[in-house]
Design a protein around this motif. Structure first.
Motif, PDB file in Angstrom:
ATOM      1  N   THR A 110       3.936 -16.434   3.816  1.00 44.77           N
ATOM      2  CA  THR A 110       2.624 -16.782   4.595  1.00 44.77           C
ATOM      3  C   THR A 110       1.630 -17.488   4.135  1.00 44.77           C
ATOM      4  OG1 THR A 110       0.329 -15.156   4.513  1.00 44.77           O
ATOM      5  CG2 THR A 110       1.838 -15.471   2.588  1.00 44.77           C
ATOM      6  N   LEU A 111       2.188 -18.238   3.393  1.00 45.51           N
ATOM      7  CA  LEU A 111       1.557 -20.316   3.410  1.00 45.51           C
ATOM      8  C   LEU A 111       2.050 -20.668   4.317  1.00 45.51           C
ATOM      9  CD1 LEU A 111       2.403 -20.234  -0.247  1.00 45.51           C
ATOM     10  CD2 LEU A 111       0.710 -19.364   0.871  1.00 45.51           C
ATOM     11  N   ALA A 112       3.192 -20.831   5.369  1.00 39.23           N
ATOM     12  CA  ALA A 112       3.797 -21.054   6.624  1.00 39.23           C
ATOM     13  C   ALA A 112       2.487 -21.106   7.414  1.00 39.23           C
ATOM     14  CB  ALA A 112       4.809 -21.212   7.010  1.00 39.23           C
ATOM     15  N   VAL A 113       1.353 -21.596   7.586  1.00 33.41           N
ATOM     16  CA  VAL A 113       0.181 -21.537   8.401  1.00 33.41           C
ATOM     17  C   VAL A 113      -0.520 -22.884   8.770  1.00 33.41           C
ATOM     18  CG1 VAL A 113      -0.392 -18.656   8.062  1.00 33.41           C
ATOM     19  CG2 VAL A 113      -1.486 -20.987   6.828  1.00 33.41           C
ATOM     20  N   PRO A 114      -1.090 -23.399  10.147  1.00 32.16           N
ATOM     21  CA  PRO A 114      -1.624 -25.185   9.986  1.00 32.16           C
ATOM     22  C   PRO A 114      -2.324 -24.992   8.563  1.00 32.16           C
ATOM     23  CG  PRO A 114      -1.399 -23.821  12.023  1.00 32.16           C
ATOM     24  CD  PRO A 114      -1.146 -22.658  11.470  1.00 32.16           C
ATOM     25  N   GLY A 115      -2.691 -26.523   8.357  1.00 35.25           N
ATOM     26  CA  GLY A 115      -2.929 -26.429   7.223  1.00 35.25           C
ATOM     27  C   GLY A 115      -2.176 -26.709   5.651  1.00 35.25           C
ATOM     28  N   PHE A 116      -3.120 -26.822   4.537  1.00 32.79           N
ATOM     29  CA  PHE A 116      -1.938 -26.409   3.465  1.00 32.79           C
ATOM     30  C   PHE A 116      -2.143 -25.535   2.810  1.00 32.79           C
ATOM     31  CE2 PHE A 116      -1.045 -29.116  -1.238  1.00 32.79           C
ATOM     32  CZ  PHE A 116       0.339 -28.618  -1.393  1.00 32.79           C
ATOM     33  N   ALA A 117      -1.111 -24.180   2.792  1.00 28.57           N
ATOM     34  CA  ALA A 117      -0.913 -23.438   2.666  1.00 28.57           C
ATOM     35  C   ALA A 117      -1.964 -22.373   2.266  1.00 28.57           C
ATOM     36  CB  ALA A 117       0.279 -23.339   1.280  1.00 28.57           C
ATOM     37  N   SER A 118      -3.217 -22.259   3.706  1.00 26.23           N
ATOM     38  CA  SER A 118      -4.198 -20.793   3.588  1.00 26.23           C
ATOM     39  C   SER A 118      -4.740 -21.050   5.268  1.00 26.23           C
ATOM     40  CB  SER A 118      -5.348 -21.458   2.658  1.00 26.23           C
ATOM     41  OG  SER A 118      -6.123 -20.327   2.453  1.00 26.23           O
ATOM     42  N   LYS A 155      -6.417 -10.596   4.025  1.00 24.14           N
ATOM     43  CA  LYS A 155      -5.799 -10.137   5.601  1.00 24.14           C
ATOM     44  C   LYS A 155      -5.690 -11.370   5.801  1.00 24.14           C
ATOM     45  CE  LYS A 155     -10.300  -7.330   6.626  1.00 24.14           C
ATOM     46  NZ  LYS A 155     -11.149  -6.884   7.716  1.00 24.14           N
ATOM     47  N   ALA A 156      -5.452 -12.981   5.715  1.00 20.87           N
ATOM     48  CA  ALA A 156      -5.143 -13.807   5.458  1.00 20.87           C
ATOM     49  C   ALA A 156      -3.148 -14.183   5.524  1.00 20.87           C
ATOM     50  CB  ALA A 156      -5.797 -14.406   5.612  1.00 20.87           C
ATOM     51  N   HIS A 157      -3.219 -13.097   4.553  1.00 20.93           N
ATOM     52  CA  HIS A 157      -2.304 -13.697   3.249  1.00 20.93           C
ATOM     53  C   HIS A 157      -1.383 -11.701   3.088  1.00 20.93           C
ATOM     54  CE1 HIS A 157      -1.861 -18.218   4.034  1.00 20.93           C
ATOM     55  NE2 HIS A 157      -3.367 -17.369   4.026  1.00 20.93           N
ATOM     56  N   GLY A 175      -6.354 -17.477  -4.362  1.00 20.66           N
ATOM     57  CA  GLY A 175      -7.259 -18.461  -3.066  1.00 20.66           C
ATOM     58  C   GLY A 175      -6.594 -19.806  -3.374  1.00 20.66           C
ATOM     59  N   LEU A 176      -7.336 -21.073  -2.977  1.00 19.47           N
ATOM     60  CA  LEU A 176      -6.781 -22.403  -2.611  1.00 19.47           C
ATOM     61  C   LEU A 176      -5.220 -22.801  -3.647  1.00 19.47           C
ATOM     62  CD1 LEU A 176      -9.248 -23.746  -0.756  1.00 19.47           C
ATOM     63  CD2 LEU A 176      -7.619 -22.624   0.379  1.00 19.47           C
ATOM     64  N   THR A 206      -2.697  -8.715  -3.480  1.00 24.42           N
ATOM     65  CA  THR A 206      -2.449  -6.591  -2.743  1.00 24.42           C
ATOM     66  C   THR A 206      -4.316  -6.410  -3.437  1.00 24.42           C
ATOM     67  OG1 THR A 206      -2.648  -5.052  -3.669  1.00 24.42           O
ATOM     68  CG2 THR A 206      -2.464  -6.545  -5.487  1.00 24.42           C
ATOM     69  N   GLY A 207      -4.756  -4.981  -2.691  1.00 23.94           N
ATOM     70  CA  GLY A 207      -6.512  -4.726  -2.998  1.00 23.94           C
ATOM     71  C   GLY A 207      -6.615  -3.579  -3.386  1.00 23.94           C
TER      72      GLY A 207
END
Length: 421
Positions: free
Chosen positions: A390-398, A364-366, A324-325, A371-372
């Motif tokens: 995949t961590l280059a999203v608005p905000g701090f990596a999530s 789904k987001a990353h 997670g975060l 892996t599931g």
């Protein structure tokens, strides 16, 4: 940890972060129980919250950190807490505040830090006065992937590595030491027998975990390793030794010739902004990055490495970052710092999201990061590295969030009012 951030002329946004409250690491005082050391972390969080909210004024994200830092250390010392514990509270607040800032601005961590939106400066690191921090941050090139450095604990069977290496393409390893030269050498020989034959091109680090009494004792280990032909290949593949000497003594004596045998870094001794320069003076060449010790300190220590030049370096260690975060933000920091591999042991000592309701959202987001397979969402470690795009999203990596409404409030520290600043 959550923080509501109000950016002048832009608006408000919530930021969040997470970090494990690890017992008996920040504070190894033998007179305190594991539960008491966790309680110290709660005190650090409460004290830091009060310090950050003490002044109702506009400032940069780093400016708020710098303004509260001195009061936080003073309050924690008055409560009998070590400076490493004092750093824990601000470390979480800073990550949450930065997340909120980046979300308010609609930008990602890598882009935002390149523009120094946090306002990082040298007020807490006077040795960097005159160093172009804006240019330094703008010149960082985040890595597209961070290799996983697998932890081999003292209780792990070296032969179990063979089966693991058949399933996962690991090439970096972190091996714990116990402090007894003869026992450590025999265990390293058993591990080397596996790595030399099953992990082509591997690299390894040793974690002394404060188990050696002084530099002379550690020199004895190095001499024994150099004499033993069974460790010849392993010795060539050894990158550095992490915090071999107890924090109370580590910086009190020069390393002497030992520093020429193998690079040594500090971890538990990294309890303040002056720690790395002090360690450098006695022969240490590196320092660890851990988000739980402070992301701004990690960035400024990386800037020191750039200012001082070779052979100074920064490594990426872990304090059991959970899925997670925590693990996403720390991996993004490692990628920004340009560190090619990081200890990532949360997946070894925790079962991923372990059924948490937000697990599928993070999966789904990353894509590629988790892996599931097997019915539990966890880090995707089979390839031996973690992707960072995949961590280059608005905000701090999530791009996903914990189920905040299902979480329990932080337990009130025992007798906290007695220690309130």
């Amino acid at each position: 940890m959550r923080a509501l951030v109000d950016v002048e002329g832009v608006g408000e946004a919530w930021g969040g972060t997470a970090e494990m409250m690890m017992p008996k690491w920040f504070d190894k005082n033998p007179s305190r129980s594991p539960a008491e050391t966790v309680d110290g972390l709660r005190r650090s969080l409460r004290s830091a919250r009060d310090a950050y909210r003490a002044e109702d004024r506009l400032d940069s994200a780093f400016g708020h950190h710098a303004a509260a830092y001195g009061a936080q250390v003073k309050a924690c010392r008055a409560a009998g807490l070590p400076d490493l514990t004092a750093a824990y509270g601000p470390a979480l607040i800073d990550k949450a505040v930065l997340d909120g800032l980046l979300r308010a601005l609609g930008t990602d961590f890598f882009t935002g830090m390149a523009a120094n939106v946090a306002g990082l400066d040298a007020r807490l690191t006077p040795d960097l006065a005159g160093f172009d921090l804006d240019g330094f941050l703008g010149g960082l090139r985040p890595l597209g992937a961070v290799a996983i450095r697998h932890t081999v604990g003292l209780l792990d069977d070296p032969e179990d590595l063979r089966g693991l290496l058949e399933r996962e393409r690991l090439s970096r390893f972190k091996i714990k030491l116990g402090g007894d030269v003869a026992a450590d050498v025999e265990r390293l020989k058993a591990i080397a027998r596996v790595l030399d034959t099953a992990a082509e091109g591997y690299r390894a680090t040793l974690d002394g975990n404060e188990q050696y009494p002084d530099a002379a004792a550690l020199a004895g280990l190095m001499e024994a390793m150099e004499r033993d032909p069974a460790l010849a290949v392993f010795r060539q593949h050894l990158l550095y030794v992490e915090q071999p000497i107890a924090r109370e003594r580590a910086l009190g004596e020069p390393l002497g010739c030992l520093a020429k045998r193998v690079p040594l870094i500090i971890d538990e001794s990294d309890d303040g902004y002056d720690a790395f320069p002090r360690a450098r003076e006695v022969g240490y060449r590196g320092v660890s990055s851990k988000s739980c010790k402070g992301l701004y300190k990690a960035l400024l220590n990386r800037a020191r490495c750039a200012a001082w030049g070779a052979p100074h370096f920064i490594s990426a260690e872990d304090l059991t970052c959970q899925a997670g975060l925590a693990v996403q933000q720390d991996t993004a920091l490692v990628a920004l710092l340009g560190i090619g591999h990081a200890e990532r042991n949360g997946h070894q000592y925790g079962n991923g999201f372990d059924g948490a309701p937000e697990a599928e959202d993070f999966l789904k987001a990353h894509p590629g990061f988790y892996t599931g397979e097997g019915g539990t969402v966890r880090l995707a470690t089979a390839g031996g590295s973690l992707p960072t795009a995949t961590l280059a999203v608005p905000g701090f990596a999530s791009a996903a969030q914990p189920a905040w409404d299902r979480l329990s409030p932080l337990k009130e520290p025992e007798s906290f009012r007695e220690f309130a600043p």
